[in-house]
Design an enzyme around this catalytic site. Sequence first.
Site, PDB file in Angstrom:
ATOM      1  N   HIS A 122       0.845  -1.192   0.000  1.00  0.00           N
ATOM      2  CA  HIS A 122       0.000   0.000   0.000  1.00  0.00           C
ATOM      3  C   HIS A 122       0.879   1.240   0.000  1.00  0.00           C
ATOM      4  CE1 HIS A 122       0.767  -0.426   4.406  1.00  0.00           C
ATOM      5  NE2 HIS A 122       0.773   0.892   4.378  1.00  0.00           N
ATOM      6  N   HIS A 168      -6.115  -2.176   4.198  1.00  0.00           N
ATOM      7  CA  HIS A 168      -6.114  -1.017   3.301  1.00  0.00           C
ATOM      8  C   HIS A 168      -5.181  -1.267   2.134  1.00  0.00           C
ATOM      9  CE1 HIS A 168      -2.509  -0.287   5.593  1.00  0.00           C
ATOM     10  NE2 HIS A 168      -2.347   0.974   5.248  1.00  0.00           N
ATOM     11  N   HIS A 183       4.648   7.458   2.529  1.00  0.00           N
ATOM     12  CA  HIS A 183       5.458   6.247   2.457  1.00  0.00           C
ATOM     13  C   HIS A 183       4.865   5.227   1.500  1.00  0.00           C
ATOM     14  CE1 HIS A 183       2.584   4.918   5.691  1.00  0.00           C
ATOM     15  NE2 HIS A 183       2.708   3.737   5.091  1.00  0.00           N
ATOM     16  N   HIS A 215       0.663  -0.681  14.726  1.00  0.00           N
ATOM     17  CA  HIS A 215      -0.407   0.285  14.540  1.00  0.00           C
ATOM     18  C   HIS A 215      -1.657  -0.159  15.289  1.00  0.00           C
ATOM     19  CE1 HIS A 215       1.863   2.383  11.543  1.00  0.00           C
ATOM     20  NE2 HIS A 215       1.829   1.395  10.667  1.00  0.00           N
ATOM     21  N   TYR A 224       9.543   1.670   9.989  1.00  0.00           N
ATOM     22  CA  TYR A 224       9.688   2.687   8.955  1.00  0.00           C
ATOM     23  C   TYR A 224      11.147   3.123   8.848  1.00  0.00           C
ATOM     24  CZ  TYR A 224       4.602   3.420   9.014  1.00  0.00           C
ATOM     25  OH  TYR A 224       3.242   3.263   8.923  1.00  0.00           O
ATOM     26  N   GLU A 234       8.090   1.517   4.389  1.00  0.00           N
ATOM     27  CA  GLU A 234       7.615   0.713   5.508  1.00  0.00           C
ATOM     28  C   GLU A 234       7.645  -0.752   5.100  1.00  0.00           C
ATOM     29  OE1 GLU A 234       3.513   0.146   8.188  1.00  0.00           O
ATOM     30  OE2 GLU A 234       3.391   0.989   6.169  1.00  0.00           O
TER      31      GLU A 234
END
Length: 276
Positions: A122, A168, A183, A215, A224, A234
């Site tokens: 993503h 996501h 990112h 997260h 990261y 990431e």
Amino acid sequence: MHEVSREADGRVYLRAWDEFDRHSVILRPADMPGMDYVGFKVANARQLNDLENRITAAGTKVEEIPAGEQPGLDRRLSFVVPTGHRIELFADMALSEKGPMTSNPELWREEPHGMRVTRFDHCNLHGPNVDETVKFFTELLDFSLTEAAQTPDGSIAAAFLSCSNKAHDIAFIRRAEPGKFHHAAFWLDSWHEVGNAADIIARYEIPLDIGPTRHGITRGQTIYFFDPSGNRNEVFSGGFIYYPDNPKRVWSVDKLGKAIFYYQRELNERFMSVVT
């Protein structure tokens, strides 16, 4: 990742070891870091045409880029969403000659190396008009808003959108400046492999942003770091599985620290201020 080709225009094409398509990431020479566009593959040419008609009817200008502009890639559509980011859609790409095996398949054809990322997962983009961009993605492109951070008046400060069963496929975060890149994220198979990535970052003194951590949003396990161009990357594992009938998960902005960094429960200044 594995290098696929270097072309005469200076672009380098890359793919991860578990990706079927010819390439998923393109690097080009530039005077500054950033992102030109992010692309999404649609089911077939008919759906690509339908989306072109839908986007055009909604008042967004669509540019058609002919087949062959990139090696192995058929025609694609290019347009700018309200956050100022360029999005592209395509239906057909050549398969990699070294992609995953399909007959009596071994675990891999080419042994993974480095951080062992399996795929591009993503990207996270910053800009204004996040509510309008969410409407664009959900109403025109058939994404789902899986999770969001909302202000007390109900407007969206951070949106996490999926076109699959992943937590996501793209995220948009509210920022005054349009078209900013936060990112690119690459998938790892386990929390252990996130730790291995941390070992590599430490061993080779790669600039670290934050992590390993987790997260609250998406539940993903993460670290990261910055590549030599100055772009943030990431590597990411875990996260919830999304189904279209799932309710949207919502965080209030006063809990944004815990939403982003579940263990630390606060944001670091660099994470929110450094974009390209």
